[in-house]
Scaffold this motif. Structure first.
Motif, short mmCIF file in Angstrom:
data_model
loop_
_atom_site.label_atom_id
_atom_site.label_comp_id
_atom_site.label_asym_id
_atom_site.label_seq_id
_atom_site.Cartn_x
_atom_site.Cartn_y
_atom_site.Cartn_z
N LEU A 64 0.84 -1.20 0.00
CA LEU A 64 0.00 0.00 0.00
C LEU A 64 0.87 1.25 0.00
O LEU A 64 0.63 2.21 -0.74
CB LEU A 64 -0.91 0.00 1.23
CG LEU A 64 -1.93 -1.14 1.29
CD1 LEU A 64 -2.83 -0.99 2.51
CD2 LEU A 64 -2.78 -1.14 0.01
N PHE A 65 1.92 1.24 0.84
CA PHE A 65 2.80 2.41 0.88
C PHE A 65 3.60 2.54 -0.42
O PHE A 65 3.89 3.63 -0.87
CB PHE A 65 3.75 2.33 2.08
CG PHE A 65 3.06 2.56 3.39
CD1 PHE A 65 2.33 3.72 3.61
CD2 PHE A 65 3.11 1.62 4.40
CE1 PHE A 65 1.67 3.95 4.80
CE2 PHE A 65 2.46 1.83 5.60
CZ PHE A 65 1.74 3.00 5.81
N ALA A 66 3.95 1.38 -1.03
CA ALA A 66 4.68 1.44 -2.31
C ALA A 66 3.79 2.07 -3.38
O ALA A 66 4.26 2.89 -4.20
CB ALA A 66 5.11 0.04 -2.73
N ILE A 67 2.49 1.74 -3.37
CA ILE A 67 1.57 2.35 -4.34
C ILE A 67 1.43 3.85 -4.04
O ILE A 67 1.43 4.69 -4.94
CB ILE A 67 0.20 1.64 -4.30
CG1 ILE A 67 0.38 0.23 -4.89
CG2 ILE A 67 -0.84 2.41 -5.08
CD1 ILE A 67 -0.77 -0.70 -4.66
N ALA A 68 1.37 4.19 -2.73
CA ALA A 68 1.28 5.61 -2.35
C ALA A 68 2.52 6.36 -2.87
O ALA A 68 2.42 7.51 -3.31
CB ALA A 68 1.19 5.73 -0.84
N TYR A 73 4.73 10.34 -6.54
CA TYR A 73 5.71 10.66 -7.58
C TYR A 73 5.05 11.39 -8.75
O TYR A 73 5.58 12.35 -9.28
CB TYR A 73 6.36 9.37 -8.07
CG TYR A 73 7.49 9.58 -9.05
CD1 TYR A 73 8.80 9.72 -8.61
CD2 TYR A 73 7.26 9.65 -10.43
CE1 TYR A 73 9.84 9.92 -9.50
CE2 TYR A 73 8.28 9.86 -11.32
CZ TYR A 73 9.57 9.98 -10.85
OH TYR A 73 10.60 10.19 -11.75
N PHE A 74 3.84 10.90 -9.13
CA PHE A 74 3.19 11.51 -10.29
C PHE A 74 2.26 12.67 -9.90
O PHE A 74 2.00 13.55 -10.71
CB PHE A 74 2.39 10.45 -11.06
CG PHE A 74 3.29 9.47 -11.77
CD1 PHE A 74 4.05 9.88 -12.86
CD2 PHE A 74 3.41 8.17 -11.33
CE1 PHE A 74 4.89 8.99 -13.51
CE2 PHE A 74 4.26 7.26 -11.98
CZ PHE A 74 4.99 7.68 -13.07
N ALA A 75 1.74 12.67 -8.66
CA ALA A 75 0.70 13.66 -8.32
C ALA A 75 1.27 14.97 -7.79
O ALA A 75 0.67 16.02 -7.98
CB ALA A 75 -0.25 13.06 -7.28
N ILE A 76 2.42 14.94 -7.13
CA ILE A 76 2.94 16.18 -6.54
C ILE A 76 4.00 16.77 -7.46
O ILE A 76 5.04 16.14 -7.69
CB ILE A 76 3.54 15.93 -5.14
CG1 ILE A 76 2.47 15.32 -4.23
CG2 ILE A 76 4.07 17.22 -4.54
CD1 ILE A 76 2.93 15.09 -2.81
N PRO A 77 3.79 17.96 -8.00
CA PRO A 77 4.79 18.57 -8.88
C PRO A 77 6.12 18.80 -8.14
O PRO A 77 6.12 19.05 -6.93
CB PRO A 77 4.16 19.91 -9.27
CG PRO A 77 2.71 19.74 -9.01
CD PRO A 77 2.58 18.77 -7.89
N ILE A 178 10.06 3.16 -10.39
CA ILE A 178 9.54 4.50 -10.65
C ILE A 178 10.66 5.54 -10.51
O ILE A 178 10.79 6.48 -11.31
CB ILE A 178 8.40 4.82 -9.66
CG1 ILE A 178 7.20 3.98 -10.01
CG2 ILE A 178 8.05 6.29 -9.66
CD1 ILE A 178 6.63 4.28 -11.38
N SER A 179 11.52 5.36 -9.50
CA SER A 179 12.58 6.35 -9.25
C SER A 179 13.59 6.38 -10.39
O SER A 179 14.30 7.38 -10.56
CB SER A 179 13.31 6.05 -7.95
OG SER A 179 12.38 6.06 -6.90
N LEU A 180 13.69 5.28 -11.16
CA LEU A 180 14.63 5.28 -12.29
C LEU A 180 14.29 6.39 -13.28
O LEU A 180 15.15 6.88 -14.01
CB LEU A 180 14.60 3.93 -13.01
CG LEU A 180 15.22 2.76 -12.24
CD1 LEU A 180 15.07 1.48 -13.04
CD2 LEU A 180 16.68 3.03 -11.96
#
Ligand code: FES
Length: 383
Positions: A64-68, A73-77, A178-180
């Protein structure tokens, strides 16, 4: 407690004097092991099941935290900030990425600890010390103990724990993948020109003190002095842009006796009476530098000891850096303040990126070693 012998020397307990030879008795008697007390979960199957559910629940919090993490990553500019006060601002995305990834790891860690404490077998095993190489029998005995340990860990019986742990740990791959994305885009071509090769230095931009932001007058600098500076236009930027441009545009200004330094023909109008200006960012891996030796005109990087000769175009005289410090051509404006003539350029007038060396960087016109005035003039002529 100690006694005294005929020679009035203390006799240490556990030692026996035989002539001149001391015989040392076994120094640590067998401390014994306390009788093992069964845990609540050992004697109560309902409690064991409760613990099993709790551990599985903790492991399943990790995905759940990994999905958060991915959502953050995508939602906060990138340039959103958490403002605590005028001087305390934090990048919101970094804060929440750290928080979600930290909670995912914490859930797995707490789950693993609880698994070990409450569900795995807690039988103590005494292992005698033995020679480094084990015999066949000893190896077989060890493997039997491992098998017994696995059996006592109830791995086979409580498959839900293994399954949930696999899902939890596997989910940690999500933040990693995702961090890549932050490694890109590949810095070449237009992107490279627009981001790395360009700074906010431009003709007529004043050089200002990097702390007080006051403009610097050429007449106020004395020989031997070093000042850390930034472009005046940095104050017009905000947030992320400020950080990026500050790190690329940082400079040092030094004043030297023009008769004691080497100024090549190509750089004759880059200085003001021995006042020269260089990038403050080490060309090795980018540490900020300002350890200045007035007598030798050397600037030393504290990170890996690269040393640059500011009295000779900033060339490397020692250390791992492979190219000279980029120089900023300067002049004075009508009021006597130092201003830039251009951005960082090489001897041929091509834009030059400040900062560390990297594979994609075009280094064909870098100054990598001291060059004579004739050599530089020839190169300019050829081009
Ligand atoms: S960063 Fe300066 S020598 Fe390595």
């Amino acid at each position: 407690m100690s006694e005294h012998n005929d020679h009035d020397e203390p006799v240490v307990e556990g030692r026996v004097e035989e002539g001149s030879t001391a015989v040392v008795s076994k120094p640590i008697p067998d401390p014994g092991l306390e009788a093992e007390a069964p845990r609540y979960s050992d004697v109560n199957e309902a409690a064991a099941k409760r613990y099993t559910r709790m551990v599985a629940g903790l492991f399943l919090l990790a995905p759940l935290f990994a999905i958060a993490y991915v959502v953050v990553y995508f939602a906060i500019p990138v340039d959103y900030q958490i403002v605590v006060s005028d001087t305390q601002k934090y990048p919101a995305q970094n804060v929440f990425l750290g928080l979600t990834l930290g909670l995912a790891l914490l859930a797995i860690g707490v789950g693993a600890v609880q698994w070990g404490r409450e569900i795995m077998g807690d039988h103590e095993e005494a292992e005698e010390r033995h020679a480094a190489a084990s015999s066949e029998d000893e190896r077989a005995e060890f493997m039997a103990k491992v098998d017994k340990g696995i059996e006592q860990a109830n791995v086979g019986r409580r498959k839900v724990i293994l399954g949930s742990m696999g899902v939890g740990v596997g989910a940690l791959g999500l933040p990693l993948i995702i961090s890549l994305g932050d490694l890109g885009p590949w810095p070449t071509g237009k992107w490279l020109d627009e981001h790395y090769m360009k700074t906010i230095w431009a003709p007529g931009v004043r050089l200002v003190n990097d702390v007080t932001f006051t403009p610097i007058r050429a007449a106020d600098l004395t020989i031997g002095q070093l000042v850390n500076a930034e472009p005046e236009t940095l104050q017009e930027l905000d947030g992320h842009d400020t950080l990026v441009e500050k790190s690329k545009s940082a400079i040092i200004i030094v004043r030297m006796n023009p008769n004691q330094i080497t100024i090549p023909a190509t750089r004759q109008d880059w200085h003001v009476n021995g006042i020269l200006c260089y990038s403050k960012i080490c060309t090795h891996v980018g540490c900020p530098i300002s350890l200045w030796e007035q007598q030798t005109h050397h600037l030393l990087c504290p990170c890996h000891q690269s040393t640059f000769d500011l009295g000779n175009s900033g060339v490397v005289v020692f250390g791992p850096a492979s190219r000279a410090l980029p120089q900023l051509p300067i002049t004075v404006d009508a009021e006597g303040y130092l201003v830039a003539r251009s951005g960082f350029v090489d001897d041929l007038g091509n834009p030059l990126a400040p900062g560390p060396s990297y594979f994609e960087r075009d280094s064909s016109t870098d100054l990598t070693r001291p060059r004579s005035v004739e050599e530089l003039s020839e190169q300019v002529g050829e081009n």
